[in-house]
Write an enzyme that holds these catalytic residues in place. Sequence first.
Site, PDB file in Angstrom:
ATOM      1  N   GLU A 223       3.970  -4.415  12.275  1.00  0.00           N
ATOM      2  CA  GLU A 223       3.108  -3.338  12.173  1.00  0.00           C
ATOM      3  C   GLU A 223       1.936  -4.083  11.351  1.00  0.00           C
ATOM      4  O   GLU A 223       1.851  -4.326  10.112  1.00  0.00           O
ATOM      5  CB  GLU A 223       3.600  -2.249  11.352  1.00  0.00           C
ATOM      6  CG  GLU A 223       3.076  -0.911  11.454  1.00  0.00           C
ATOM      7  CD  GLU A 223       2.135  -0.497  10.539  1.00  0.00           C
ATOM      8  OE1 GLU A 223       0.952  -0.674  10.413  1.00  0.00           O
ATOM      9  OE2 GLU A 223       2.827  -0.025   9.337  1.00  0.00           O
TER      10      GLU A 223
ATOM     11  N   CYS B 210      -3.471   1.261   6.852  1.00  0.00           N
ATOM     12  CA  CYS B 210      -3.591   0.473   8.121  1.00  0.00           C
ATOM     13  C   CYS B 210      -4.262   1.575   9.105  1.00  0.00           C
ATOM     14  O   CYS B 210      -4.560   0.980  10.356  1.00  0.00           O
ATOM     15  CB  CYS B 210      -2.507  -0.414   8.662  1.00  0.00           C
ATOM     16  SG  CYS B 210      -1.149   0.542   8.711  1.00  0.00           S
TER      17      CYS B 210
ATOM     18  N   ASN C  77       0.647  -1.127  -0.057  1.00  0.00           N
ATOM     19  CA  ASN C  77      -0.007  -0.163  -0.183  1.00  0.00           C
ATOM     20  C   ASN C  77       0.724   1.200   0.120  1.00  0.00           C
ATOM     21  O   ASN C  77       0.451   2.253  -0.594  1.00  0.00           O
ATOM     22  CB  ASN C  77      -1.096   0.137   1.166  1.00  0.00           C
ATOM     23  CG  ASN C  77      -0.420   0.060   2.409  1.00  0.00           C
ATOM     24  OD1 ASN C  77       0.702  -0.422   2.612  1.00  0.00           O
ATOM     25  ND2 ASN C  77      -1.094   0.103   3.462  1.00  0.00           N
TER      26      ASN C  77
ATOM     27  N   GLU D  43       8.182   2.366  14.326  1.00  0.00           N
ATOM     28  CA  GLU D  43       8.839   2.699  13.446  1.00  0.00           C
ATOM     29  C   GLU D  43       8.926   4.181  13.191  1.00  0.00           C
ATOM     30  O   GLU D  43       7.913   5.078  13.869  1.00  0.00           O
ATOM     31  CB  GLU D  43       8.082   2.407  12.282  1.00  0.00           C
ATOM     32  CG  GLU D  43       8.281   0.741  11.640  1.00  0.00           C
ATOM     33  CD  GLU D  43       7.712   0.431  10.542  1.00  0.00           C
ATOM     34  OE1 GLU D  43       6.825   0.772   9.831  1.00  0.00           O
ATOM     35  OE2 GLU D  43       8.510  -0.749  10.245  1.00  0.00           O
TER      36      GLU D  43
HETATM   37  C1  SIN Z   1       0.408   1.818   6.485  1.00  0.00           C
HETATM   38  O1  SIN Z   1      -0.851   1.946   6.026  1.00  0.00           O
HETATM   39  O2  SIN Z   1       0.846   0.745   6.644  1.00  0.00           O
HETATM   40  C2  SIN Z   1       1.010   2.946   6.847  1.00  0.00           C
HETATM   41  C3  SIN Z   1       0.400   4.220   6.747  1.00  0.00           C
HETATM   42  C4  SIN Z   1       1.129   5.428   7.200  1.00  0.00           C
HETATM   43  O3  SIN Z   1       2.459   5.715   7.156  1.00  0.00           O
HETATM   44  O4  SIN Z   1       0.596   6.638   7.599  1.00  0.00           O
END
Ligand code: SIN
Length: 491
Positions: free
Chosen positions: A261, A295, A160, A470
Site C-alpha cells: 500500500e 496516503c 501516520n 486491505e
Molecule cells: C493511510 O494513510 O495509509 C491509510 C489511510 C486510511 O486508512 O484511510
Amino acid sequence: MSLTLTLTRPDLLRNANFINGLWSPGAGGLLDVTDPATGAVITSVPDSGAAEALAALDAAHAAFPVWRKVPAKQRAAIIKRWNDLVLAHQDDLGKLISREQGKPLAEGKGEVTYAASYIEWFGEEATRMNGDVIPAPVPGRRMFALKEAVGVVAAITPWNFPAAMIARKIAPALAAGCTVVCKPAEDTPLTSLALVFLAHEAGVPPGVLNIVTASRDNTPAVVDVWLDDPRVRKITFTGSTPVGKHLARRSADTLKKLSLELGGNAPFIVFDDADVDAAVDGFMAAKFRNGGQTCVSPNRVFVHRNVFDAFATKLTGRVAALKVGPASDLASQIGPMINDRAVEKIERHVNDAVVHGARVLIGGKRLAELGPNYYAPTVLTGADATMACACEETFGPVAPLTVFDDEAEVITAANGTPYGLAAYFFSSDLRRIWRVAEALESGLVGINEGALAAEAAPFGGVKQSGYGREGSVHGLDDYMVVKYVCQGNLL
Ligand code: SIN
C-alpha cells in the site's frame, strides 16, 4: 506543552521487543521516541538489528504449525477479545497515538475505533474462510479448492496511523492462521507495542505475534533478515513507493506474496454541477484528517471555472477557522507534522509552487511559534502539473487548486500520474458520475464523499500505488493461498 501520559493502564507503555511471548530489551542500543509537538523524548525502545529479527522469525516459524491448526472459531474468539480490549483502553491508546504521532486527541481516539473496526471485522471473517466444491468433469472424482494460511507474515507498518495499520494487517493475518513478525515505524512504536500487549492479554499464544522496534538506520538490518529468509511467505507494507519497489525486488528471490500500500497523488475534482458546500465539506474531511498526512489525502484539486471562485472562497474561510496546536490542547484540529523532514518537504513544495506562479490564499508558512514541526494549513491557486506539489505527494496540510474547463481535460489531468490510490469527485449528474468513476485510474473512488475507508471495503491502489487489498474479504484472501485438492477413484 506535552500531552500527559498518565495512563489508566500504565503497563500499556512498553519499552521492549515482544518475541515468543516475552518482553525482551534487545541486544543493541536504544531508539528515542519523541513528541513531534515539542521534540521532547517520551521514552526509549530497543534499536534492534538482525539478531532480534531472526529470533522473532524463529518464534513465528515455530508457532505457525500449531496456530494454523487452531480451529477458526477459537482464533476468532481470541481476535474478538483483542477488539474488546482495544476498545476498553481507547482513552489510553488514543493518548499514546496523539503523544507519539501528534494528531489531535479526538483523532487519536477516533483512530482507536477505526483500528478496532478492522480487528472486529476480521475476527468475524475468520469463521467464513470458505473454499469451493468444484463440479467434477468425470464420475468418481471430487474436487475442492481449500483456503490455507500463507505462512509467516512480515508486517512493516507506517507512522501516520500507528494503530489502524497494525490492526488492518495483523488481524487478517491472525484470522487466516498466519503467524507474524512486525516492525513498526521508528517514529511511532509505542502504540504498536501497546496493541501487541493487548493481543497477548487477549490470548494470542507465544510466538504467534512478534514485534521488534528499530531506528531508521537499523531498519534495513531487521527487514533484510525477513526478506532473505524463505520462511517468511508474505510481506505486507504501507509506505513509500520507492521502499515498496525495493521490497518487491528483494523478495523476488524467495517469491514471497506481497501486499504493498504505497504512495498516492489523489485528485479531487469539483465539477460545475456539484453542490459546492458539500464539496468543501468533503474536501475538509479528506484533506485535513491527520493534518494531510494520509496516503488518500487529496494532493491535486481541480475545480471547474464556473464554481472556482465560490469553492476557493468557501474553502479559504474554512481553513482560516482551523485551530492548529498540540494534542494537549483539546481544541486543536491540526497537530504538528511528524518530523522536520516532513515540514521541509511541505515547505519545499509550497515555495516551488510560488516560484512557478502559484498564489497563496492562506497559510504558506511554518508556525514556528507553536513548535518545531508546525505548518499552517495552506490554500494555493494557480497550481499546475509541472509543480512539485502536483508531481509528488506533499503529505501535509496544503491544497493546491487548479482551474479546469472540461471533463475530458480533467480526467486526463487526474490520471496523469504514475500513482492511483484514491480519487474524489463531486458532481450531481448521474451519467457523468458513472463515466468519471469508471475513467479514473484509482483503487478507491469517492463520489460526493470525502471519507472513504471502512473495514468492510477493499483498500488499495493501482499503478505505482501498489497491489493487494486491505479490509473486506479481499483483505483476508491476501493472507491465504488456494490449494486444489482432487480425490479420484470414488466409484
Ligand atoms: C493511510 O494513510 O495509509 C491509510 C489511510 C486510511 O486508512 O484511510
